[in-house]
Write a protein that holds these residues in place. Structure first.
Motif, PDB file in Angstrom:
ATOM      1  N   LYS A 217      48.473 -33.041 -62.177  1.00 33.25           N
ATOM      2  CA  LYS A 217      48.272 -34.144 -63.113  1.00 33.25           C
ATOM      3  C   LYS A 217      46.850 -34.178 -63.680  1.00 33.25           C
ATOM      4  O   LYS A 217      46.654 -34.508 -64.844  1.00 33.25           O
ATOM      5  CB  LYS A 217      48.567 -35.482 -62.423  1.00 33.25           C
ATOM      6  N   THR A 218      45.870 -33.870 -62.850  1.00 32.60           N
ATOM      7  CA  THR A 218      44.472 -34.011 -63.283  1.00 32.60           C
ATOM      8  C   THR A 218      43.946 -32.713 -63.875  1.00 32.60           C
ATOM      9  O   THR A 218      44.453 -31.621 -63.581  1.00 32.60           O
ATOM     10  CB  THR A 218      43.574 -34.420 -62.109  1.00 32.60           C
ATOM     11  N   ALA A 219      42.903 -32.828 -64.680  1.00 29.27           N
ATOM     12  CA  ALA A 219      42.277 -31.650 -65.284  1.00 29.27           C
ATOM     13  C   ALA A 219      41.690 -30.735 -64.214  1.00 29.27           C
ATOM     14  O   ALA A 219      41.732 -29.505 -64.334  1.00 29.27           O
ATOM     15  CB  ALA A 219      41.191 -32.096 -66.269  1.00 29.27           C
ATOM     16  N   GLN A 220      41.162 -31.326 -63.164  1.00 24.87           N
ATOM     17  CA  GLN A 220      40.577 -30.538 -62.074  1.00 24.87           C
ATOM     18  C   GLN A 220      41.641 -29.713 -61.365  1.00 24.87           C
ATOM     19  O   GLN A 220      41.441 -28.519 -61.087  1.00 24.87           O
ATOM     20  CB  GLN A 220      39.872 -31.457 -61.073  1.00 24.87           C
ATOM     21  N   ASP A 221      42.776 -30.333 -61.074  1.00 16.49           N
ATOM     22  CA  ASP A 221      43.867 -29.609 -60.418  1.00 16.49           C
ATOM     23  C   ASP A 221      44.449 -28.535 -61.336  1.00 16.49           C
ATOM     24  O   ASP A 221      44.826 -27.450 -60.881  1.00 16.49           O
ATOM     25  CB  ASP A 221      44.963 -30.578 -59.998  1.00 16.49           C
TER      26      ASP A 221
END
Length: 339
Positions: A217-221
């Motif tokens: 879901k996140t940009a980091q992931d």
């Protein structure tokens, strides 16, 4: 230069996402190398090639079929070569004397005027901040894969529901695509990858994801899973490639771009620039009945020198023919020779 014409009234900011890919480079990003190859004419009569400006399904979605067919009929009556673009996993076939550019479909159903577009990707080595180096040949073939592969009952149900929903939308004219038979790609991947894993003459480096891109879901992931994906390709001389929802594999082009060897299951696909590229020199095609045997046989018969040379050639193939700019430069030469 190849003289082309299109209706520039459609080349608006709102249509950037669905414009014919070449026109995006010529009219939006102003690619200088391509502008040296293509000359955009102001009148259809002056052109050698007439291009439909947008993905053809857009004209059906917006109820502009009459404009589309009038435009095509005029160009054909003028004896122009006509290029149309159909996007997405399925594409849409027109019963017209045109050159069709698409990502996917079935080779046995295509005519000689159907051109497959590569998946236009960025250089993966920029993502992992590394440089290409060929991998030396070892005793056993080593094959990698990171991606969506599952054999659960819930996955079966989901795949069937997605298939039924798409066909309902197609039949009710919510979507405009060709029909495609049911193909549970994530389940097929699991089956074929499991066969490779169980064979003691093959070394495997697989990461199974239960969802597309691991459901991040996140940009980091997303960045982490992307790094894992490309590092796996870089670490293995072979990468397993199988079609997804559409009958093509983006992973196939990512593997070539990284100078590795795609091991691809033949599902009646067509590859870009067939007749120009000797694809047998750049990938391994296996049927669903000889998966392990095809990989083992290829690895055993290939010399250490040719093994590394093939990786170098694959990297160069992507750089010279299959990235966006290079593909359309090659296309301009091809059509100049035909005219």
């Amino acid at each position: 230069m190849l003289k082309i014409y299109t209706d520039q009234l459609f080349l608006t900011p709102e249509n950037r996402r669905c414009v014919f890919p070449l026109l995006f480079d010529l009219c939006y990003t102003k690619n200088h190398r391509l502008l040296e190859r293509y000359e955009l004419m102001t009148q259809m009569e002056e052109a050698e090639v007439v291009i439909v400006p947008l993905d053809i399904s857009e004209y059906f979605q917006k109820k502009q079929q009459k404009w589309l067919f009038d435009y095509l009929d005029k160009a054909i009556a003028l004896h122009k070569k006509v290029w149309v673009y159909t996007a997405g996993d399925y594409g849409l076939t027109l019963n017209k004397a045109v050159y069709t550019f698409r990502l996917s479909g079935f080779n046995s159903k295509f005519d000689a005027n159907t051109f497959i577009l590569p998946s236009f990707i960025e250089d993966p080595y920029a993502t992992i901040q590394n440089q290409f180096q060929p991998i030396s040949k070892e005793a056993l073939p080593k094959i990698g894969f990171v991606g969506h592969a599952s054999n659960s009952w819930t996955k079966w149900i989901k795949e069937i529901l997605v298939f039924l929903l798409h066909n309902y939308k197609r039949l009710t004219k919510v979507l405009f695509t060709d029909y495609q038979a049911f193909y549970p790609s994530s389940i097929k991947r699991y089956k074929y990858l499991s066969l490779l894993q169980k064979n003691n003459q093959i070394e495997t480096d697989f990461i199974f994801r239960k969802q597309y891109r691991a459901g991040v879901k996140t940009a980091q992931d997303k960045q982490k899973t992307t790094q894992d994906f490309f590092k796996n390709i870089a670490a293995n001389p072979y990468t397993f490639c199988l079609r997804g929802a559409g009958n093509y594999s983006v992973r196939f082009y990512e593997t070539l771009a990284m100078g590795r060897i795609p091991f691809v299951i033949d599902t009646d696909f067509r590859l870009p620039l067939e007749g120009i590229v000797d694809w047998e020199a750049h990938c391994i095609r296996a049927s669903d009945t000889n998966i392990c045997e095809a990989l083992i046989a290829f690895h055993q018969k290939t010399t250490a020198e040719n093994f590394e040379k093939m990786q170098v050639n694959n990297r160069n193939l992507w750089l010279q023919l299959l990235n966006r700019e290079s593909y359309f430069i090659t296309l301009s030469t091809l059509f100049n020779e035909k005219i």
